[in-house]
Design a protein around this motif. Structure first.
Motif, mmCIF file in Angstrom:
data_model
loop_
_atom_site.group_PDB
_atom_site.id
_atom_site.type_symbol
_atom_site.label_atom_id
_atom_site.label_comp_id
_atom_site.label_asym_id
_atom_site.label_seq_id
_atom_site.Cartn_x
_atom_site.Cartn_y
_atom_site.Cartn_z
ATOM 1 N N TRP A 53 0.877 -1.273 0.147
ATOM 2 C CA TRP A 53 -0.045 -0.069 -0.013
ATOM 3 C C TRP A 53 0.867 1.254 -0.035
ATOM 4 O O TRP A 53 1.754 1.401 0.927
ATOM 5 C CB TRP A 53 -0.790 0.099 1.276
ATOM 6 C CG TRP A 53 -1.927 -1.089 1.094
ATOM 7 C CD1 TRP A 53 -1.863 -2.247 1.964
ATOM 8 C CD2 TRP A 53 -3.078 -0.949 0.528
ATOM 9 N NE1 TRP A 53 -3.200 -3.014 1.461
ATOM 10 C CE2 TRP A 53 -3.921 -2.293 0.607
ATOM 11 C CE3 TRP A 53 -3.821 0.082 -0.392
ATOM 12 C CZ2 TRP A 53 -5.035 -2.521 0.186
ATOM 13 C CZ3 TRP A 53 -5.048 -0.352 -0.932
ATOM 14 C CH2 TRP A 53 -5.612 -1.545 -0.707
ATOM 15 N N GLU A 54 0.872 2.258 -1.096
ATOM 16 C CA GLU A 54 1.638 3.305 -1.065
ATOM 17 C C GLU A 54 0.781 4.557 -0.946
ATOM 18 O O GLU A 54 -0.323 4.771 -1.455
ATOM 19 C CB GLU A 54 2.171 3.245 -2.537
ATOM 20 C CG GLU A 54 2.789 4.425 -2.827
ATOM 21 C CD GLU A 54 3.288 4.367 -4.379
ATOM 22 O OE1 GLU A 54 2.681 5.055 -5.142
ATOM 23 O OE2 GLU A 54 4.477 3.777 -4.562
ATOM 24 N N GLN A 55 1.211 5.383 0.009
ATOM 25 C CA GLN A 55 0.384 6.739 0.419
ATOM 26 C C GLN A 55 0.428 7.523 -1.097
ATOM 27 O O GLN A 55 1.697 7.874 -1.475
ATOM 28 C CB GLN A 55 1.136 7.046 1.431
ATOM 29 C CG GLN A 55 0.395 8.663 1.968
ATOM 30 C CD GLN A 55 1.323 9.293 2.978
ATOM 31 O OE1 GLN A 55 1.249 8.747 4.143
ATOM 32 N NE2 GLN A 55 1.386 10.502 3.038
ATOM 33 N N VAL A 56 -0.587 8.005 -1.346
ATOM 34 C CA VAL A 56 -0.571 9.011 -2.560
ATOM 35 C C VAL A 56 -1.215 10.361 -2.166
ATOM 36 O O VAL A 56 -1.011 11.264 -3.109
ATOM 37 C CB VAL A 56 -1.480 8.321 -3.519
ATOM 38 C CG1 VAL A 56 -0.673 7.095 -4.233
ATOM 39 C CG2 VAL A 56 -2.766 7.723 -3.179
ATOM 40 N N GLN A 57 -1.970 10.603 -1.110
ATOM 41 C CA GLN A 57 -2.596 11.518 -0.754
ATOM 42 C C GLN A 57 -2.993 11.825 0.512
ATOM 43 O O GLN A 57 -3.304 10.856 1.330
ATOM 44 C CB GLN A 57 -4.132 11.979 -1.794
ATOM 45 C CG GLN A 57 -4.949 12.943 -1.471
ATOM 46 C CD GLN A 57 -5.908 13.131 -2.001
ATOM 47 O OE1 GLN A 57 -6.841 12.050 -2.373
ATOM 48 N NE2 GLN A 57 -6.513 14.450 -2.452
ATOM 49 N N VAL A 58 -2.693 13.201 1.235
ATOM 50 C CA VAL A 58 -3.243 13.499 2.418
ATOM 51 C C VAL A 58 -4.380 14.665 2.198
ATOM 52 O O VAL A 58 -3.752 15.653 1.813
ATOM 53 C CB VAL A 58 -2.081 13.830 3.607
ATOM 54 C CG1 VAL A 58 -2.916 14.186 4.767
ATOM 55 C CG2 VAL A 58 -1.243 12.653 3.629
ATOM 56 N N ILE A 59 -5.366 14.505 2.545
ATOM 57 C CA ILE A 59 -6.439 15.523 2.364
ATOM 58 C C ILE A 59 -7.036 16.101 3.933
ATOM 59 O O ILE A 59 -7.537 15.056 4.415
ATOM 60 C CB ILE A 59 -7.292 15.440 1.119
ATOM 61 C CG1 ILE A 59 -8.270 16.606 1.016
ATOM 62 C CG2 ILE A 59 -8.181 14.074 1.530
ATOM 63 C CD1 ILE A 59 -9.060 16.254 -0.419
ATOM 64 N N SER A 60 -7.474 17.241 4.079
ATOM 65 C CA SER A 60 -8.258 17.524 5.244
ATOM 66 C C SER A 60 -9.775 17.358 4.915
ATOM 67 O O SER A 60 -10.072 17.618 3.813
ATOM 68 C CB SER A 60 -8.032 19.057 5.565
ATOM 69 O OG SER A 60 -8.806 19.203 6.723
ATOM 70 N N MET A 61 -10.551 16.901 5.986
ATOM 71 C CA MET A 61 -11.969 16.969 6.117
ATOM 72 C C MET A 61 -12.393 18.270 6.356
ATOM 73 O O MET A 61 -13.819 18.346 6.432
ATOM 74 C CB MET A 61 -12.401 15.596 6.840
ATOM 75 C CG MET A 61 -12.145 15.947 8.152
ATOM 76 S SD MET A 61 -13.087 14.245 9.098
ATOM 77 C CE MET A 61 -14.708 14.756 9.017
ATOM 78 N N ASN A 62 -11.683 19.319 6.626
ATOM 79 C CA ASN A 62 -12.474 20.587 7.115
ATOM 80 C C ASN A 62 -12.431 21.554 6.011
ATOM 81 O O ASN A 62 -11.667 21.613 4.953
ATOM 82 C CB ASN A 62 -11.407 21.153 8.393
ATOM 83 C CG ASN A 62 -11.542 20.028 9.683
ATOM 84 O OD1 ASN A 62 -12.454 19.685 9.871
ATOM 85 N ND2 ASN A 62 -10.406 19.848 10.159
ATOM 86 N N ASP A 63 -13.190 22.564 6.251
ATOM 87 C CA ASP A 63 -13.175 23.687 5.429
ATOM 88 C C ASP A 63 -11.704 24.440 5.572
ATOM 89 O O ASP A 63 -11.108 24.380 6.560
ATOM 90 C CB ASP A 63 -14.315 24.823 5.699
ATOM 91 C CG ASP A 63 -15.636 24.165 5.119
ATOM 92 O OD1 ASP A 63 -15.594 23.818 4.003
ATOM 93 O OD2 ASP A 63 -16.428 24.491 5.656
ATOM 94 N N ALA A 64 -11.251 25.260 4.861
ATOM 95 C CA ALA A 64 -10.077 25.776 4.541
ATOM 96 C C ALA A 64 -9.905 26.756 5.863
ATOM 97 O O ALA A 64 -8.853 26.786 6.659
ATOM 98 C CB ALA A 64 -9.692 26.696 3.270
ATOM 99 N N GLY A 65 -10.857 27.420 6.138
ATOM 100 C CA GLY A 65 -10.641 28.321 7.390
ATOM 101 C C GLY A 65 -10.693 27.704 8.715
ATOM 102 O O GLY A 65 -10.704 28.421 9.850
ATOM 103 N N PHE A 66 -10.805 26.252 8.890
ATOM 104 C CA PHE A 66 -11.073 25.811 10.226
ATOM 105 C C PHE A 66 -9.898 25.883 10.932
ATOM 106 O O PHE A 66 -8.701 25.490 10.639
ATOM 107 C CB PHE A 66 -11.578 24.163 9.963
ATOM 108 C CG PHE A 66 -11.548 23.448 11.418
ATOM 109 C CD1 PHE A 66 -12.918 23.714 12.110
ATOM 110 C CD2 PHE A 66 -10.780 22.680 11.867
ATOM 111 C CE1 PHE A 66 -13.170 22.935 13.365
ATOM 112 C CE2 PHE A 66 -11.089 22.085 13.014
ATOM 113 C CZ PHE A 66 -12.051 22.296 13.745
ATOM 114 N N GLN A 67 -10.158 26.235 12.360
ATOM 115 C CA GLN A 67 -9.015 26.514 13.151
ATOM 116 C C GLN A 67 -8.910 25.824 14.580
ATOM 117 O O GLN A 67 -8.230 25.665 15.273
ATOM 118 C CB GLN A 67 -8.959 28.238 13.730
ATOM 119 C CG GLN A 67 -8.664 28.923 12.423
ATOM 120 C CD GLN A 67 -7.302 28.734 12.091
ATOM 121 O OE1 GLN A 67 -6.359 28.688 12.838
ATOM 122 N NE2 GLN A 67 -7.299 29.133 10.599
#
Length: 365
Positions: free
Chosen positions: A248-262
């Motif tokens: 299994w090769e890691q190909v992406q890391v993506i946030s589940m939050n809106d861009a402005g989430f703090q």
């Protein structure tokens, strides 16, 4: 003539009753129990057309937080850490639960259970115990014995949450191996479950690294078996892995939050729609949202929608069997919120339907 007319009426009534029954399916909810709140496992009849749910029964069990089932039985982990932590089994006949037996999980705070080999074995994840328990079952749901037990070692970069192993879940992969997420060490362990001398045993197959500090919690596989999605509780990220030459090769890391989430994350659950077009994930603590991703041809994700869950503490969620609804268990606001799901766009909308239940944690059909 009258007799023929009567037969037609009876046939129409029978057909109408049959159609009504097919619209309703059994649903089970695991909870955290308390003196003034939930008493255990709740069963409902869920209407696939309207999204309404009618409670059928309550079975007492101590904090049966996570559930799994076959057509014949249901198992639940009793998530406590006082020495009485256990795996409980219930016979399932005519959608009615009857207690069968229970065995200790040995490790503390069992938080997840899965069934494999058509229900002939169960795997329990012990969160605070940092361990994994493997049980043999008979076809009617009796827990025969703990056949194997594995304790883990290690830590990771978050000193407050990753001071030791925290085994959070085990899922069956497309290769029939068991994929085990360890929040405490940022690792996903892969085990084959084999039978030796009449007992089930873990046989380590691989170890997959997750991003440091992410805290892998749950995972999901694409229906084609070529892509794996790992939900990171501590960062609110989804890590995408593609199968390549047996690895299994890691190909992406993506946030589940809106861009402005703090705020602080508490990512909880992740699932792929049956058609393989969309992925969903829930986030607690400061977010209290459910996110929808479009799945591209290469398995990678594009964030489409981040929707408030109309409550707090969204834990497990599930699709209705027809995919028309997504039900979210809001633990901290004591209800399940029913969302409409658009099969074409994948997006969710509030149906307005609510199922009141104290501290819901797991929803299964």
């Amino acid at each position: 003539m009258k007799k023929s007319y009567l037969l037609i009426l009876v046939s129409m009534f029978t057909l109408s009753m049959s159609q009504a029954q097919h619209k309703q399916v059994p649903m089970f909810v695991g909870t955290y129990t308390s003196e003034q709140g939930s008493k255990g496992i709740y069963s409902y009849l869920f209407n696939l057309e309207t999204g309404d749910a009618e409670v059928q029964s309550e079975v007492e069990s101590t904090s049966p937080s996570f559930l799994a089932r076959t057509d014949k039985f249901l198992v639940a982990v009793n998530e406590v850490n006082d020495g009485s932590q256990s795996l409980s089994s219930f016979n399932l006949q005519d959608d009615i639960l009857t207690f069968e037996n229970k065995l200790s999980t040995k490790g503390g705070s069992p938080c997840h259970v899965m069934l494999g080999d058509k229900g002939r074995y169960a795997v329990v994840s012990n969160y605070s115990g940092g361990s994994l328990a493997l049980y043999s079952m008979d076809e009617n749901g009796h827990i025969n014995a703990m056949d194997d037990y594995k304790e883990f070692t290690g830590s990771s970069v978050n000193s407050k949450r990753q001071e030791k192993p925290h085994i959070h879940s085990a899922f069956l992969g497309p290769d029939k191996a068991v994929y085990v997420s360890d929040l405490g060490t940022d690792k996903i362990y892969v085990f084959n479950v084999v039978q030796e001398a009449g007992k089930y045993q873990f046989m380590e197959k691989a170890v997959i690294a997750a991003p440091a500090g992410g805290g892998p919690r749950h995972l999901a596989f694409h229906p084609n078996g070529k892509t794996m999605y790992s939900l990171q509780e501590l960062t609110g990220d989804v890590v995408v892995y593609r199968a390549k030459k047996g690895n299994w090769e890691q190909v992406q890391v993506i946030s589940m939050n809106d861009a402005g989430f703090q705020g602080e994350n508490g990512a909880a659950d992740i699932k792929v729609s049956a058609d393989g077009k969309y992925l969903y994930s829930s986030n607690r603590v400061d977010a209290n949202t459910i996110s929808t991703f479009a799945i591209q041809k290469d398995g990678q994700l594009v964030l489409k929608q981040v929707l408030p869950v109309e409550g707090k503490g969204p834990r497990n969620f599930n699709f209705s069997p027809n995919g028309k609804f997504v039900l979210v268990g809001n633990q901290l606001t004591d209800e399940i919120v029913v969302f409409n799901r658009d099969a074409k766009s994948g997006e969710l909308s509030d149906s307005g339907k609510r199922i009141p239940v104290s501290k819901p944690v797991c929803i299964i059909f």
